[in-house]
Design a protein around this motif. Structure first.
Motif, PDB file in Angstrom:
ATOM      1  N   LYS A  46       5.122   7.376  15.852  1.00 13.11           N
ATOM      2  CA  LYS A  46       5.395   8.366  16.888  1.00 13.11           C
ATOM      3  C   LYS A  46       6.135   9.565  16.299  1.00 13.11           C
ATOM      4  O   LYS A  46       5.870  10.723  16.672  1.00 13.11           O
ATOM      5  N   ILE A  47       7.066   9.306  15.376  1.00  6.38           N
ATOM      6  CA  ILE A  47       7.786  10.407  14.719  1.00  6.38           C
ATOM      7  C   ILE A  47       6.800  11.306  13.977  1.00  6.38           C
ATOM      8  O   ILE A  47       6.886  12.540  14.039  1.00  6.38           O
ATOM      9  N   SER A  48       5.836  10.698  13.283  1.00  5.49           N
ATOM     10  CA  SER A  48       4.828  11.483  12.555  1.00  5.49           C
ATOM     11  C   SER A  48       4.027  12.352  13.512  1.00  5.49           C
ATOM     12  O   SER A  48       3.731  13.521  13.204  1.00  5.49           O
ATOM     13  N   GLU A  49       3.688  11.802  14.674  1.00  8.11           N
ATOM     14  CA  GLU A  49       2.947  12.574  15.685  1.00  8.11           C
ATOM     15  C   GLU A  49       3.785  13.755  16.170  1.00  8.11           C
ATOM     16  O   GLU A  49       3.286  14.879  16.303  1.00  8.11           O
ATOM     17  N   ILE A  50       5.049  13.494  16.447  1.00  3.86           N
ATOM     18  CA  ILE A  50       5.936  14.545  16.955  1.00  3.86           C
ATOM     19  C   ILE A  50       6.093  15.666  15.931  1.00  3.86           C
ATOM     20  O   ILE A  50       6.058  16.853  16.273  1.00  3.86           O
ATOM     21  N   LEU A  51       6.268  15.289  14.669  1.00  5.23           N
ATOM     22  CA  LEU A  51       6.479  16.288  13.622  1.00  5.23           C
ATOM     23  C   LEU A  51       5.225  17.094  13.310  1.00  5.23           C
ATOM     24  O   LEU A  51       5.303  18.138  12.645  1.00  5.23           O
ATOM     25  N   SER A  52       4.066  16.621  13.777  1.00  7.18           N
ATOM     26  CA  SER A  52       2.823  17.381  13.587  1.00  7.18           C
ATOM     27  C   SER A  52       2.664  18.469  14.642  1.00  7.18           C
ATOM     28  O   SER A  52       1.779  19.318  14.544  1.00  7.18           O
ATOM     29  N   MET A  53       3.532  18.452  15.656  1.00  7.50           N
ATOM     30  CA  MET A  53       3.495  19.468  16.709  1.00  7.50           C
ATOM     31  C   MET A  53       4.113  20.764  16.199  1.00  7.50           C
ATOM     32  O   MET A  53       4.622  20.842  15.085  1.00  7.50           O
ATOM     33  N   HIS A  54       4.112  21.786  17.050  1.00 15.47           N
ATOM     34  CA  HIS A  54       4.831  23.019  16.746  1.00 15.47           C
ATOM     35  C   HIS A  54       6.312  22.676  16.603  1.00 15.47           C
ATOM     36  O   HIS A  54       6.852  21.886  17.398  1.00 15.47           O
ATOM     37  N   PRO A  55       7.013  23.231  15.592  1.00 11.76           N
ATOM     38  CA  PRO A  55       8.431  22.890  15.369  1.00 11.76           C
ATOM     39  C   PRO A  55       9.311  23.040  16.605  1.00 11.76           C
ATOM     40  O   PRO A  55      10.221  22.240  16.813  1.00 11.76           O
ATOM     41  N   MET A  56       9.040  24.037  17.434  1.00 11.74           N
ATOM     42  CA  MET A  56       9.841  24.211  18.644  1.00 11.74           C
ATOM     43  C   MET A  56       9.682  23.013  19.575  1.00 11.74           C
ATOM     44  O   MET A  56      10.657  22.493  20.133  1.00 11.74           O
ATOM     45  N   ASP A  57       8.446  22.528  19.722  1.00 10.63           N
ATOM     46  CA  ASP A  57       8.205  21.372  20.591  1.00 10.63           C
ATOM     47  C   ASP A  57       8.809  20.107  20.000  1.00 10.63           C
ATOM     48  O   ASP A  57       9.373  19.275  20.725  1.00 10.63           O
ATOM     49  N   SER A  58       8.700  19.950  18.678  1.00  8.14           N
ATOM     50  CA  SER A  58       9.293  18.782  18.015  1.00  8.14           C
ATOM     51  C   SER A  58      10.804  18.768  18.211  1.00  8.14           C
ATOM     52  O   SER A  58      11.413  17.732  18.494  1.00  8.14           O
TER      53      SER A  58
END
Length: 391
Positions: free
Chosen positions: A270-282
């Motif tokens: 899940k962390i990997s998925e989150i970090l693949s988002m736009h940095p602001m969203d992460s």
């Protein structure tokens, strides 16, 4: 609790040192409820997210059914831990120790489960030792092992003195564990020499030596140095939810992965998925996770809304405090006396760097004077607004 390696890998996520993982596996597999020790010298009353790293691991163990024993160094604080120090540390008075201990408990329980946390004071057993008993404890310990440490060796090489009470510190710390007989002790990497002394002392006392777990340091908001109040790059556990969320949103992108791993329980994938988002969203997810854990979901939701309205949409918040003065006052004093900044030097840097606006105009002069009949709004930094009136 699950007693497989996957469970242990989660408990020990990001651990720097484990002595040893096999020992820990055996004790967990035995279905025994473990006692985990954390020794604390009450020298600094304010905890920050850097302290949360170890407390978070302890909370994971609690969630798996184990107990935590926090040892407040009421006695050893009178000695001062020399670990990693280039000079002799000043000691605290009994009054300071008591005051700091109370504040430490309040902050630690923002993270730990109070039902599975015991607070002990090593003055209860060390403070009652006779001179003969202290000599007996010292007789069983090796001075060679203690002074071969890097911190002591460096001071000796520089011709600097090492006080006798500093040599006694690791001996007393080891005796804490002989008295308590913990299964696990946690701490920083700088404590490893003390922990090795402790393991040896427990062996010589006929006990199973404690398992040692150390965790890495958390990088501060500057993304470079370790988080520390002295570096002014920290987030206090006592921050209100809005400031905590806002400061987390100012974190550089690079340390985000470590913050997710060290300060949250989100799974690896899940962390990997989150970090693949736009940095602001992460970063919004990170800020919400940490703020909600420490301050509650409702406060975190309000903090997120406040950030989006004031920082992203640049709306001035309605819930501003008003500060009133009866005569001339300069900008530096006004901002410092709000209590939102740790020092006048921090405020000076903020003003000189263009981080302060008065009614929308940037003021770079920290000696700027507000005269009677002034009434307006001050913005100090990215997240703090207040109204000012000079009568």
């Amino acid at each position: 609790m699950k007693d497989n390696l996957n469970s242990i890998d989660f408990l020990l996520r990001c651990a720097d040192t484990v002595v040893s993982k096999d020992e820990l596996q055996k004790r967990i597999s035995s279905k025994k409820k473990l006692n985990l020790k954390l020794g604390v010298d009450p020298t600094a009353p304010e905890l920050h997210l850097g302290h949360m790293v170890i407390l978070k691991v302890l909370r994971r163990f609690q969630d798996h059914g184990h107990n935590v024993q926090i040892v407040i160094g009421g006695f050893t604080a009178l000695v001062g831990d020399p670990s990693g120090k280039k000079t002799t540390r000043p000691v605290l008075s009994a009054v300071e120790i008591e005051k700091n201990t109370k504040r430490y408990k309040e902050q630690a329980l923002l993270i730990l489960d109070s039902r599975k946390t015991d607070f002990l004071n090593n003055n209860d057993w060390l403070g009652n030792l006779s001179a003969a008993e202290i000599l007996g404890i010292c007789q069983a310990r090796s001075l060679n092992r203690i002074i071969e440490r890097d911190d002591f060796r460096g001071r000796l090489n520089r011709g600097e003195s090492i006080r006798v009470h500093e040599v006694l510190y690791p001996i007393f710390q080891a005796h804490d564990s002989v008295v308590m007989c913990p299964d696990v002790e946690m701490g920083g990497t700088d404590q490893i020499p003390n922990f090795m002394t402790t393991r040896q002392a427990m062996k010589e006392s006929g006990q199973d030596p404690e398992i040692v777990i150390t965790m890495p340091l958390l990088v501060g908001l500057d993304g470079k140095k370790k988080m520390s109040k002295s570096y002014e790059n920290h987030i206090s556990l006592e921050e209100n939810a809005k400031d905590m969320y806002g400061k987390l949103m100012s974190l550089p992108d690079a340390p985000m992965k470590d913050y997710f791993h060290l300060l949250t329980d989100i799974e690896e994938l899940k962390i990997s998925e989150i970090l693949s988002m736009h940095p602001m969203d992460s970063k919004k997810i990170l800020a919400f996770e940490i703020t909600s854990f420490l301050k509650g979901e409702e406060s975190a939701l309000s903090a997120r809304s406040h950030f989006e309205n004031t920082i992203q949409k640049k709306t001035i918040p309605d819930d501003r405090k008003t500060f009133t003065y009866s005569s001339d006052v300069n900008l530096l004093d006004v901002i410092h006396k709000t209590g939102n900044f740790s020092s006048k030097n921090e405020v000076k840097r903020l003003i000189s760097g263009g981080g302060v606006k008065v009614d929308g105009d940037t003021i770079n002069d920290w000696q700027f004077i507000f005269k009677p009949k002034f009434k307006g709004t001050v913005k100090a930094g990215k997240r703090f607004w207040f109204d000012l009136e000079v009568l």
